[in-house]
Design a protein around this motif. Structure first.
Motif, PDB file in Angstrom:
ATOM      1  N   CYS A 152       0.815  -1.223   0.000  1.00 31.61           N
ATOM      2  CA  CYS A 152       0.000   0.000   0.000  1.00 31.61           C
ATOM      3  C   CYS A 152       0.844   1.267   0.000  1.00 31.61           C
ATOM      4  CB  CYS A 152      -0.954  -0.014   1.193  1.00 31.61           C
ATOM      5  SG  CYS A 152      -0.113   0.129   2.757  1.00 31.61           S
ATOM      6  N   GLY A 153       2.141   1.130   0.087  1.00 36.26           N
ATOM      7  CA  GLY A 153       2.999   2.301  -0.004  1.00 36.26           C
ATOM      8  C   GLY A 153       3.330   2.964   1.321  1.00 36.26           C
ATOM      9  N   GLY A 154       2.840   2.441   2.445  1.00 33.21           N
ATOM     10  CA  GLY A 154       3.189   3.006   3.746  1.00 33.21           C
ATOM     11  C   GLY A 154       1.989   3.230   4.635  1.00 33.21           C
ATOM     12  N   GLY A 155       2.265   3.758   5.818  1.00 36.41           N
ATOM     13  CA  GLY A 155       1.235   3.923   6.837  1.00 36.41           C
ATOM     14  C   GLY A 155       0.247   5.048   6.586  1.00 36.41           C
ATOM     15  N   SER A 156       0.606   6.021   5.748  1.00 36.30           N
ATOM     16  CA  SER A 156      -0.318   7.147   5.544  1.00 36.30           C
ATOM     17  C   SER A 156      -1.604   6.706   4.862  1.00 36.30           C
ATOM     18  CB  SER A 156       0.355   8.259   4.747  1.00 36.30           C
ATOM     19  OG  SER A 156       0.740   7.797   3.469  1.00 36.30           O
ATOM     20  N   LEU A 157      -1.542   5.757   3.946  1.00 29.47           N
ATOM     21  CA  LEU A 157      -2.756   5.277   3.276  1.00 29.47           C
ATOM     22  C   LEU A 157      -3.650   4.522   4.254  1.00 29.47           C
ATOM     23  CD1 LEU A 157      -4.424   4.893   0.719  1.00 29.47           C
ATOM     24  CD2 LEU A 157      -3.131   2.806   0.302  1.00 29.47           C
ATOM     25  N   VAL A 158      -3.076   3.621   5.036  1.00 28.74           N
ATOM     26  CA  VAL A 158      -3.909   2.874   5.984  1.00 28.74           C
ATOM     27  C   VAL A 158      -4.369   3.773   7.128  1.00 28.74           C
ATOM     28  CG1 VAL A 158      -3.123   0.553   5.403  1.00 28.74           C
ATOM     29  CG2 VAL A 158      -1.845   1.875   7.064  1.00 28.74           C
ATOM     30  N   GLY A 159      -3.624   4.822   7.420  1.00 32.38           N
ATOM     31  CA  GLY A 159      -4.066   5.801   8.415  1.00 32.38           C
ATOM     32  C   GLY A 159      -5.332   6.508   7.973  1.00 32.38           C
ATOM     33  N   SER A 160      -5.453   6.798   6.681  1.00 36.21           N
ATOM     34  CA  SER A 160      -6.668   7.443   6.186  1.00 36.21           C
ATOM     35  C   SER A 160      -7.862   6.493   6.249  1.00 36.21           C
ATOM     36  CB  SER A 160      -6.462   7.969   4.765  1.00 36.21           C
ATOM     37  OG  SER A 160      -6.220   6.912   3.864  1.00 36.21           O
ATOM     38  N   VAL A 161      -7.631   5.186   6.115  1.00 31.02           N
ATOM     39  CA  VAL A 161      -8.701   4.200   6.280  1.00 31.02           C
ATOM     40  C   VAL A 161      -9.176   4.206   7.733  1.00 31.02           C
ATOM     41  CG1 VAL A 161      -9.278   1.741   6.187  1.00 31.02           C
ATOM     42  CG2 VAL A 161      -7.893   2.770   4.375  1.00 31.02           C
ATOM     43  N   ALA A 162      -8.239   4.258   8.672  1.00 35.69           N
ATOM     44  CA  ALA A 162      -8.593   4.311  10.097  1.00 35.69           C
ATOM     45  C   ALA A 162      -9.408   5.571  10.394  1.00 35.69           C
ATOM     46  CB  ALA A 162      -7.341   4.282  10.956  1.00 35.69           C
ATOM     47  N   ARG A 163      -9.055   6.684   9.781  1.00 40.33           N
ATOM     48  CA  ARG A 163      -9.808   7.924   9.982  1.00 40.33           C
ATOM     49  C   ARG A 163     -11.256   7.760   9.532  1.00 40.33           C
ATOM     50  NH1 ARG A 163      -7.597  12.829   6.858  1.00 40.33           N
ATOM     51  NH2 ARG A 163      -7.512  11.067   5.486  1.00 40.33           N
ATOM     52  N   GLU A 164     -11.466   7.101   8.398  1.00 39.70           N
ATOM     53  CA  GLU A 164     -12.833   6.870   7.918  1.00 39.70           C
ATOM     54  C   GLU A 164     -13.617   5.964   8.873  1.00 39.70           C
ATOM     55  OE1 GLU A 164     -14.386   8.405   5.426  1.00 39.70           O
ATOM     56  OE2 GLU A 164     -12.564   9.581   5.222  1.00 39.70           O
ATOM     57  N   ILE A 165     -12.960   4.941   9.405  1.00 36.51           N
ATOM     58  CA  ILE A 165     -13.608   4.055  10.383  1.00 36.51           C
ATOM     59  C   ILE A 165     -14.011   4.857  11.615  1.00 36.51           C
ATOM     60  CG2 ILE A 165     -13.244   2.099  11.949  1.00 36.51           C
ATOM     61  CD1 ILE A 165     -11.418   0.913   9.728  1.00 36.51           C
ATOM     62  N   LEU A 166     -13.106   5.698  12.107  1.00 35.25           N
ATOM     63  CA  LEU A 166     -13.418   6.525  13.274  1.00 35.25           C
ATOM     64  C   LEU A 166     -14.548   7.508  12.985  1.00 35.25           C
ATOM     65  CD1 LEU A 166      -9.839   7.221  14.658  1.00 35.25           C
ATOM     66  CD2 LEU A 166     -11.645   5.885  15.758  1.00 35.25           C
ATOM     67  N   ASN A 167     -14.588   8.065  11.779  1.00 32.31           N
ATOM     68  CA  ASN A 167     -15.680   8.971  11.422  1.00 32.31           C
ATOM     69  C   ASN A 167     -17.029   8.265  11.502  1.00 32.31           C
ATOM     70  OD1 ASN A 167     -14.028  11.180  10.986  1.00 32.31           O
ATOM     71  ND2 ASN A 167     -13.858  10.816   8.787  1.00 32.31           N
ATOM     72  N   VAL A 168     -17.104   7.046  10.987  1.00 32.18           N
ATOM     73  CA  VAL A 168     -18.351   6.273  11.042  1.00 32.18           C
ATOM     74  C   VAL A 168     -18.685   5.926  12.484  1.00 32.18           C
ATOM     75  CG1 VAL A 168     -19.423   4.076  10.415  1.00 32.18           C
ATOM     76  CG2 VAL A 168     -18.124   5.377   8.713  1.00 32.18           C
ATOM     77  N   TRP A 169     -17.678   5.522  13.252  1.00 33.42           N
ATOM     78  CA  TRP A 169     -17.911   5.146  14.645  1.00 33.42           C
ATOM     79  C   TRP A 169     -18.430   6.333  15.454  1.00 33.42           C
ATOM     80  CZ3 TRP A 169     -15.787   6.352  19.468  1.00 33.42           C
ATOM     81  CH2 TRP A 169     -16.164   5.498  20.499  1.00 33.42           C
ATOM     82  N   TYR A 170     -17.787   7.495  15.306  1.00 32.77           N
ATOM     83  CA  TYR A 170     -18.242   8.679  16.040  1.00 32.77           C
ATOM     84  C   TYR A 170     -19.634   9.123  15.595  1.00 32.77           C
ATOM     85  CZ  TYR A 170     -14.158   9.736  18.873  1.00 32.77           C
ATOM     86  OH  TYR A 170     -13.180   9.692  19.824  1.00 32.77           O
ATOM     87  N   SER A 171     -19.955   8.959  14.327  1.00 38.60           N
ATOM     88  CA  SER A 171     -21.301   9.287  13.851  1.00 38.60           C
ATOM     89  C   SER A 171     -22.332   8.392  14.520  1.00 38.60           C
ATOM     90  CB  SER A 171     -21.384   9.118  12.334  1.00 38.60           C
ATOM     91  OG  SER A 171     -20.565  10.046  11.689  1.00 38.60           O
ATOM     92  N   ALA A 172     -22.015   7.097  14.646  1.00 36.42           N
ATOM     93  CA  ALA A 172     -22.932   6.152  15.291  1.00 36.42           C
ATOM     94  C   ALA A 172     -23.051   6.448  16.783  1.00 36.42           C
ATOM     95  CB  ALA A 172     -22.465   4.723  15.066  1.00 36.42           C
ATOM     96  N   VAL A 173     -21.947   6.783  17.425  1.00 39.32           N
ATOM     97  CA  VAL A 173     -21.981   7.114  18.856  1.00 39.32           C
ATOM     98  C   VAL A 173     -22.852   8.335  19.090  1.00 39.32           C
ATOM     99  CG1 VAL A 173     -20.591   7.998  20.774  1.00 39.32           C
ATOM    100  CG2 VAL A 173     -19.779   6.055  19.463  1.00 39.32           C
TER     101      VAL A 173
END
Length: 66
Positions: free
Chosen positions: A32-53
């Motif tokens: 995937c080219g490094g941690g910055s790409l997977v970090g953006s995936v984690a941000r999207e997961i957190l956005n969905v989680w916080y929206s649900a909370v």
């Protein structure tokens, strides 16, 4: 590691919220080219989680062993 050349692997781990963790995320990405790409995936997961909370959709006992 992989021997095919090209992009490297990436990983990212986080938890939230800082003062009272309710969620932990660990993501691994192959080629995937490094941690910055997977970090953006984690941000999207957190956005969905916080929206649900905020909407009250989280069942806090859902993943507990009884």
């Amino acid at each position: 590691e992989h021997g095919s050349g090209g992009s490297g692997n990436g990983s990212f781990a986080c938890f939230a919220p800082y003062d009272d963790p309710q969620i932990a995320i660990v993501i691994f990405g192959e080629k995937c080219g490094g941690g910055s790409l997977v970090g953006s995936v984690a941000r999207e997961i957190l956005n969905v989680w916080y929206s649900a909370v905020n909407a009250g959709d989280i069942n806090s006992n859902e993943n507990q062993v009884s």
